[in-house]
Design a protein around this motif. Structure first.
Motif, PDB file in Angstrom:
ATOM      1  N   LEU A 138      12.429  16.344  -6.074  1.00 12.80           N
ATOM      2  CA  LEU A 138      11.047  15.442  -5.934  1.00 12.80           C
ATOM      3  C   LEU A 138      10.894  14.546  -4.571  1.00 12.80           C
ATOM      4  O   LEU A 138      10.024  14.335  -4.097  1.00 12.80           O
ATOM      5  CB  LEU A 138      11.020  14.833  -7.328  1.00 12.80           C
ATOM      6  CG  LEU A 138      10.085  13.756  -7.412  1.00 12.80           C
ATOM      7  CD1 LEU A 138       8.401  14.244  -7.423  1.00 12.80           C
ATOM      8  CD2 LEU A 138      10.192  12.757  -8.566  1.00 12.80           C
ATOM      9  N   VAL A 139      12.100  13.877  -4.516  1.00 13.73           N
ATOM     10  CA  VAL A 139      12.138  12.589  -3.538  1.00 13.73           C
ATOM     11  C   VAL A 139      12.607  13.029  -2.285  1.00 13.73           C
ATOM     12  O   VAL A 139      11.647  12.709  -1.183  1.00 13.73           O
ATOM     13  CB  VAL A 139      13.134  11.652  -4.150  1.00 13.73           C
ATOM     14  CG1 VAL A 139      13.406  10.603  -3.141  1.00 13.73           C
ATOM     15  CG2 VAL A 139      12.710  11.175  -5.465  1.00 13.73           C
ATOM     16  N   ILE A 140      13.524  13.748  -1.977  1.00 11.84           N
ATOM     17  CA  ILE A 140      14.031  14.032  -0.636  1.00 11.84           C
ATOM     18  C   ILE A 140      12.935  14.930   0.130  1.00 11.84           C
ATOM     19  O   ILE A 140      12.624  14.388   1.465  1.00 11.84           O
ATOM     20  CB  ILE A 140      15.393  14.759  -0.500  1.00 11.84           C
ATOM     21  CG1 ILE A 140      16.206  14.129  -1.082  1.00 11.84           C
ATOM     22  CG2 ILE A 140      15.835  15.234   0.873  1.00 11.84           C
ATOM     23  CD1 ILE A 140      17.799  14.875  -1.334  1.00 11.84           C
ATOM     24  N   PRO A 141      12.230  16.034  -0.188  1.00 11.57           N
ATOM     25  CA  PRO A 141      11.211  16.335   0.773  1.00 11.57           C
ATOM     26  C   PRO A 141      10.033  16.032   0.895  1.00 11.57           C
ATOM     27  O   PRO A 141       9.335  16.127   1.815  1.00 11.57           O
ATOM     28  CB  PRO A 141      10.799  17.796  -0.266  1.00 11.57           C
ATOM     29  CG  PRO A 141      12.037  18.070  -1.202  1.00 11.57           C
ATOM     30  CD  PRO A 141      12.667  16.638  -1.352  1.00 11.57           C
ATOM     31  N   THR A 148       0.941  -1.128  -0.037  1.00 11.36           N
ATOM     32  CA  THR A 148      -0.014  -0.061  -0.135  1.00 11.36           C
ATOM     33  C   THR A 148       0.747   1.165  -0.062  1.00 11.36           C
ATOM     34  O   THR A 148       0.614   2.143  -0.770  1.00 11.36           O
ATOM     35  CB  THR A 148      -0.988   0.012   1.345  1.00 11.36           C
ATOM     36  OG1 THR A 148      -1.691  -1.132   1.163  1.00 11.36           O
ATOM     37  CG2 THR A 148      -1.931   1.100   1.147  1.00 11.36           C
ATOM     38  N   TYR A 149       1.998   1.296   0.696  1.00 12.35           N
ATOM     39  CA  TYR A 149       2.776   2.531   1.063  1.00 12.35           C
ATOM     40  C   TYR A 149       3.387   2.532  -0.626  1.00 12.35           C
ATOM     41  O   TYR A 149       3.510   3.852  -1.049  1.00 12.35           O
ATOM     42  CB  TYR A 149       3.726   2.235   1.791  1.00 12.35           C
ATOM     43  CG  TYR A 149       3.473   2.558   3.324  1.00 12.35           C
ATOM     44  CD1 TYR A 149       2.523   2.837   3.708  1.00 12.35           C
ATOM     45  CD2 TYR A 149       4.438   1.908   4.280  1.00 12.35           C
ATOM     46  CE1 TYR A 149       1.671   3.141   4.919  1.00 12.35           C
ATOM     47  CE2 TYR A 149       3.831   1.701   5.768  1.00 12.35           C
ATOM     48  CZ  TYR A 149       2.663   2.437   6.149  1.00 12.35           C
ATOM     49  OH  TYR A 149       2.384   2.603   7.303  1.00 12.35           O
ATOM     50  N   SER A 150       3.933   1.680  -1.113  1.00  8.04           N
ATOM     51  CA  SER A 150       4.386   1.789  -2.545  1.00  8.04           C
ATOM     52  C   SER A 150       3.337   2.319  -3.435  1.00  8.04           C
ATOM     53  O   SER A 150       3.763   3.066  -4.308  1.00  8.04           O
ATOM     54  CB  SER A 150       5.200   0.369  -2.803  1.00  8.04           C
ATOM     55  OG  SER A 150       5.688  -0.208  -2.031  1.00  8.04           O
ATOM     56  N   PRO A 163       9.754  12.612   4.524  1.00  9.68           N
ATOM     57  CA  PRO A 163       8.656  12.698   6.000  1.00  9.68           C
ATOM     58  C   PRO A 163       7.443  12.297   5.753  1.00  9.68           C
ATOM     59  O   PRO A 163       6.886  11.814   6.711  1.00  9.68           O
ATOM     60  CB  PRO A 163       9.024  14.232   6.232  1.00  9.68           C
ATOM     61  CG  PRO A 163      10.327  14.737   5.589  1.00  9.68           C
ATOM     62  CD  PRO A 163      10.342  13.979   4.363  1.00  9.68           C
ATOM     63  N   ALA A 164       7.077  12.263   4.739  1.00 12.26           N
ATOM     64  CA  ALA A 164       5.493  11.734   4.450  1.00 12.26           C
ATOM     65  C   ALA A 164       5.297  10.622   3.701  1.00 12.26           C
ATOM     66  O   ALA A 164       4.282   9.943   3.471  1.00 12.26           O
ATOM     67  CB  ALA A 164       4.719  12.966   3.285  1.00 12.26           C
ATOM     68  N   SER A 165       6.499   9.853   3.789  1.00 12.72           N
ATOM     69  CA  SER A 165       6.377   8.433   2.902  1.00 12.72           C
ATOM     70  C   SER A 165       6.199   7.357   3.948  1.00 12.72           C
ATOM     71  O   SER A 165       6.093   6.155   3.180  1.00 12.72           O
ATOM     72  CB  SER A 165       7.927   8.287   2.415  1.00 12.72           C
ATOM     73  OG  SER A 165       8.981   8.084   3.437  1.00 12.72           O
ATOM     74  N   VAL A 187      -3.002  10.403   1.798  1.00 14.70           N
ATOM     75  CA  VAL A 187      -2.675  11.234   0.877  1.00 14.70           C
ATOM     76  C   VAL A 187      -2.633  12.655   1.341  1.00 14.70           C
ATOM     77  O   VAL A 187      -3.906  13.037   1.564  1.00 14.70           O
ATOM     78  CB  VAL A 187      -2.889  11.171  -0.773  1.00 14.70           C
ATOM     79  CG1 VAL A 187      -2.404  12.009  -1.407  1.00 14.70           C
ATOM     80  CG2 VAL A 187      -2.633   9.616  -1.199  1.00 14.70           C
ATOM     81  N   ALA A 188      -2.089  13.784   1.170  1.00 10.55           N
ATOM     82  CA  ALA A 188      -2.328  14.915   1.425  1.00 10.55           C
ATOM     83  C   ALA A 188      -1.770  15.927   0.199  1.00 10.55           C
ATOM     84  O   ALA A 188      -0.463  15.922  -0.030  1.00 10.55           O
ATOM     85  CB  ALA A 188      -1.600  15.470   2.701  1.00 10.55           C
TER      86      ALA A 188
END
Length: 636
Positions: free
Chosen positions: A380-383, A306-308, A386-388, A398-399
């Motif tokens: 794209l990826v690093i910020p 699901t996370y993926s 924290p929401a991953s 999802v926000a």
């Protein structure tokens, strides 16, 4: 700014174009109300009022709750709250001013993006302008710009870019460009690891990065982007040489500037993380399966799949922002529970694409292509990390607001892809013109979608009503709409929404509680309150409502116990204290009632009914007291 203006008239026109375009896209949001989370972060937040101590906002969370409280959401964003406080000082709760600041901040971010892309990404005006306009018009930003609490994301990106630009300037000053292949073999001709140009600029990076984090927690990721820039762009030649010689002594001899800068940024990050952990006061934020169902799935495989898939879903929102919602919680995105779920194919394609881009970035010989790809991928990826859910649970599925920063990296990659398409075609000029026209049409389409989306965020009713269309299976959306209807006395309609929410998610404790408040059947209401407490034993409002019902039925002892439990769970709930005082006064326990009433007044000294009730209790006690307090009076 001086360097940017010196680039010519076309650059000045581009700045004006980007600023005006970003303003026009959100102009119709200026007349919106304070909606959804704005109510809790601004209207109900005492830290926004100048009458409260300014020091309190540095010890309270984003919503005005003390960070030490077990009910705190643990969102610590004092810089953003300070801007709300300034708004309140200027025009109190007039929504227009809050929206003006949000739109101006978004426009400032777009202009900064233009400068960033011209100077440090593309090095050309055309792709930089297209990137800035696309960023200005992207509909996924409506939650961050039209919703006032989204200011945290917008302002955080402004500090984020300031920190990144400062760091780039700090490093780039000593880079020597060379196209001679033989010069690559001589350390004296090519600087493999650029020295730090200015310690002051490095300190500015740390300050701006800290401000970004104190505006929104994700702002701390700018230090990761800075390191990525340093390693894969500024020191790329040195890293390539290190890879060839495979000798750490070479790194220590030639790469000490990189080591020192990385160590400094790491030290700053550790300090900020230590401070942030200290502000938790030993209590991590607690979430439930309502906010993040995947995090509470029993099977590890379900959580992982699901996370993926959610990563893919976020990218899809950036790629095709057709279906947008202010909430993607309960029922909006079903869990991926099996490896045979067709959605796993999308996840596989995403992983292959991302890995391919990373490998291409590492293998590219062209410094230009490597620079653009590195900046796009890192932003794209690093910020988004924290929401991953990779490091800790987050309180949402999802926000859209958290995509405000990552969307910049995505758009950079899109424009870069369009440029690559031009390069591989024979008639380059014609293809370039065709792609430019296509991107301009895309920007117009995105702008139209954004302007239409702003209408949804105009007021609570439109937000909650339109929210049902994209995610009709979302129990939380039905619940929120029910709350709105309840607030305006439309009890029958509210009951229908609450019942629908319970049908979709039977363990929705708050829906059970609120349904009990809008129906006339006391037996059913009692059953609903007890059901809410069975689901969530720490539900303060359910204790409060059941206590009031028991008092009405004459069971004073149980009523008092329930009301006291409600204020134990939520010590700042003034209505709970007031009802306890009334209950005690009815039993002629005036001294206790007086003490409880004093507690209520201490919590919220600007409530007129608290003084009125205290006066009534004192009259019954036979005491003559003059209560002096300046309050807004009403005809009641």
């Amino acid at each position: 700014v001086h360097e940017f203006c010196a680039m010519g008239v076309s650059s000045s026109f581009s700045v004006l174009l980007v600023f005006l375009w970003s303003t026009v896209c959100y102009f119709n949001s200026l007349y919106g109300d304070l909606v959804h989370d704005d109510v809790f972060a601004i209207i109900d937040n005492l830290d926004v009022r100048p009458s409260s101590s300014a020091s309190q906002l540095f010890s309270n969370d984003f919503w005005g709750t003390p960070m030490t409280s077990n009910t705190s959401h643990k969102s610590y964003r004092p810089v953003c709250v300070l801007t709300f406080r300034l708004n309140y000082w200027l025009h109190e709760l007039e929504p227009w001013g809050y929206h003006v600041v949000n739109v101006l901040l978004h426009s400032a971010v777009c202009v900064t993006v233009l400068y960033f892309c011209v100077r440090h990404v593309f090095g050309q005006l055309r792709p930089a302008v297209l990137t800035s306009l696309m960023f200005a018009a992207h509909p996924v930003h409506t939650e961050a710009v039209s919703g006032v609490v989204g200011r945290a994301d917008v302002l955080s990106l402004l500090f984020f870019l300031a920190a990144l630009l400062s760091y780039i300037r700090c490093v780039d000053g000593s880079i020597v460009s060379s196209t001679n292949a033989s010069a690559m073999e001589a350390d004296e001709d090519v600087i493999l690891f650029p020295a730090t140009r200015s310690v002051v600029l490095l300190a500015v990076t740390a300050l701006c990065g800290t401000a970004a984090m104190l505006t929104k927690e994700t702002g701390i990721t700018v230090f990761g982007v800075c390191v990525a820039y340093d390693v894969f762009i500024a020191c790329r030649r040195g890293i390539d040489r290190l890879w060839m010689v495979q000798d750490l002594a070479f790194l220590w001899k030639h790469g000490r500037p990189l080591i020192y800068r990385t160590a400094f940024l790491s030290f700053v990050v550790l300090l900020l993380l230590a401070f942030r952990l200290k502000m938790l006061h030993g209590h991590a934020p607690s979430f439930t399966d309502q906010e993040n169902p995947a995090a509470f799935a029993e099977q590890i495989s379900t959580r992982g799949l699901t996370y993926s898939y959610l990563y893919v879903f976020n990218v899809w929102l950036l790629l095709a922002p057709v279906t947008l919602s202010y909430d993607w919680a309960l029922g909006s995105i079903p869990l991926v529970e099996s490896i045979t779920d067709v959605r796993n194919l999308a996840t596989l394609v995403f992983i292959i694409t991302l890995c391919s881009l990373c490998v291409r970035c590492l293998k590219l010989k062209s410094s230009y292509d490597a620079k653009v790809l590195t900046m796009g991928l890192s932003v794209l990826v690093i910020p988004f990390l924290p929401a991953s859910n990779l490091f800790f649970r987050v309180g949402f599925v999802v926000a859209e607001r958290v995509l405000y920063i990552p969307s910049l990296g995505f758009i950079i990659l899109v424009v870069y892809g369009a440029n690559c398409l031009c390069d591989v075609c024979e008639n380059k000029r014609a293809v370039e013109q065709a792609i430019t026209v296509a991107l301009c049409l895309l920007i117009l389409l995105l702008s139209w979608r954004t302007i239409a989306r702003n209408v949804v965020w105009h007021d609570r009713e439109s937000l909650f009503r339109y929210g049902l269309k994209p995610v009709p299976e979302n129990a939380k959306v039905h619940y929120n709409y029910g709350n709105y209807l309840k607030d305006f006395g439309r009890k029958q309609e509210a009951a229908e929404r609450f019942r629908q929410a319970i049908q979709l998610y039977p363990r929705h404790a708050s829906a059970c509680n609120n349904l009990g408040t809008v129906i006339d059947d006391e037996a059913e209401a009692e059953m609903l309150y007890r059901r809410a407490l069975e689901i969530s034993p720490n539900h303060a409002r359910a204790h409060f409502n059941l206590g009031n019902l028991m008092s009405k039925k004459g069971d004073k002892k149980e009523a008092e116990n329930l009301l006291r439990e409600s204020v134990r769970l939520d010590p700042g709930y003034v209505d709970g204290w007031l009802n306890i005082a009334s209950l005690l006064a009815d039993e002629e326990r005036y001294e206790e009632a007086f003490a409880v009433m004093k507690r209520a007044i201490e919590l919220k000294p600007d409530r007129a009914d608290s003084y009125n009730n205290m006066g009534a209790h004192l009259t019954k006690m036979g005491k003559q007291v003059v209560l002096c307090h300046t309050l807004p009076c009403s005809s009641d």
